[in-house]
Write an enzyme that holds these catalytic residues in place. Structure first.
Site, PDB file in Angstrom:
ATOM      1  CD  GLU A  45      -2.759   1.079   2.550  1.00 60.29           C
ATOM      2  OE1 GLU A  45      -3.748   1.831   2.578  1.00 60.29           O
ATOM      3  OE2 GLU A  45      -2.518   0.242   3.451  1.00 60.29           O
ATOM      4  CE  LYS A 130      -8.091   1.887   2.217  1.00 61.08           C
ATOM      5  NZ  LYS A 130      -7.054   1.939   3.264  1.00 61.08           N
ATOM      6  CB  CYS A 164      -5.490  -1.298   3.539  1.00 62.83           C
ATOM      7  SG  CYS A 164      -5.246  -1.256   5.323  1.00 62.83           S
TER       8      CYS A 164
END
Length: 353
Positions: A45, A130, A164
């Site tokens: 990430e 994201k 994540c």
């Protein structure tokens, strides 16, 4: 496409908050992984330029300078770092999954937590932002959109990615399952402090990531690549030098691990946690097929007459500009048999010129 593919999970630290140096380090790692036979190489990430762990350590009023630096060092999709990665992918014939903090052409302070999947021909196969920054990440990144909720064909199989905490979003995960995902990449930070050790410590981050990865692979009947960042001495020293009182939180927060799970959710292949390196695994994509006979949540094991999922994959933009004069009308006019003079006029020219 062969049935068996070799994949790599990069467990490495960035050159903290230095996008050019981190991109150079990434290229060195990619070359090493390619020499090791990896066809698909996945980075953690926001590997470039770093994960903003400081947002967990200090109040936002104390971090303005770090946000400015993070924005300054974030990566433009059309910038030099992505171009270098694309050249490297094409040169080596590998597929690269890279986590970046992405800058925006529309605002100097707008950044996203993003992932870019680059194919072996150097093409950008997918660009995902994201959907929702998690917890203190909201102090850093803007919310993304559904444009990157895609599974794409690569020589290593059909590859999807979530970042994540997105791996706990059942609808996002199902959106990828419903596109015949064979390899799922989940990318993670090097650590995830949620409370001070004196208050009882953090939850078991490695176990939590394993649960999420195994759940997705079991439900999707896909292989999982779990790639996490690494906190090196330079990153640790940077944070402690800024405020020595955080040493207890940093040193007593569990470090993340990089590993692999198979289509049944079982771990296999290499595992890395306390040292930098590249983890490898061999994935036989035929193993994604048999479990579908037992339990296929995007096939017979569902009720599409009861459930109806719609996914908006439109790329969101802050404004749509409609100019009074547009060059886009030229092809339409030409198709309608307009003269060159008329087309010139509509393009802003002068009929008398």
């Amino acid at each position: 496409m062969t049935s068996s593919v070799k994949v790599a999970a990069v467990h490495a630290a960035p050159v903290f908050l230095d996008r050019a140096a981190t991109a150079a380090k990434a290229i060195s790692i990619i070359r090493e992984a390619a020499r090791g036979g990896a066809q698909l190489i996945a980075f953690p990430e926001t590997y470039i330029p770093a994960f903003p762990v400081w947002a967990a350590l200090w109040a936002p009023i104390e971090n303005h300078d770090l946000f400015v630096l993070m924005a300054e060092q974030s990566v433009a999709i059309a910038g030099a770092e992505i171009a270098a990665l694309r050249r490297e992918a094409r040169s080596l014939g590998v597929t690269i999954s890279m986590g970046i903090s992405e800058s925006s052409p529309t605002s100097v302070g707008l950044i996203w937590n993003s992932n870019v999947l680059i194919g072996p021909d150097g093409a950008i196969l997918n660009h995902h932002r994201k959907l929702v920054p998690t917890f203190y990440e909201k102090l850093i990144w803007a919310a993304g959109d559904g444009a990157g909720l895609r599974v794409v064909d690569t020589p290593a199989g059909r590859v999807g990615n979530l970042i994540c905490g997105e791996n706990t979003n059942p609808l996002a995960r199902y959106a990828l399952m419903a596109q015949a995902e064979q390899i799922h990449i989940s990318s993670w930070p090097p650590m995830w402090p949620t409370r001070r050790p004196s208050a009882g410590g953090n939850f078991n981050n490695v176990a939590a990531n394993r649960i999420r990865a195994s759940a997705h692979s079991f439900e999707a009947k896909a292989f999982g690549i779990i790639t996490a960042g690494f906190m090196d001495a330079a990153m640790r020293e940077f944070l402690i030098a800024r405020e020595p009182s955080v040493i207890d939180v940093i040193d007593r927060t569990q470090r993340a691990a990089s590993f692999f799970v198979d289509p049944t959710g079982e771990a296999f292949g290499d595992v890395l946690q306390d040292q930098e390196g590249i983890a490898y695994a061999e994935c036989d994509l035929q193993r994604c097929v048999e479990p579908k006979q037992f339990h296929d949540v995007v096939g017979y094991y569902n009720r599409f007459d009861v459930f109806d999922l719609k996914v908006n994959r439109k790329r969101l933009v802050p404004a749509t500009f409609i100019d009074a004069v547009s060059t886009d009308i030229a092809p339409v006019l030409a198709e309608q048999g307009a003269t060159a003079e008329a087309i010139s006029f509509h393009n802003g020219g002068n009929l008398d010129s």
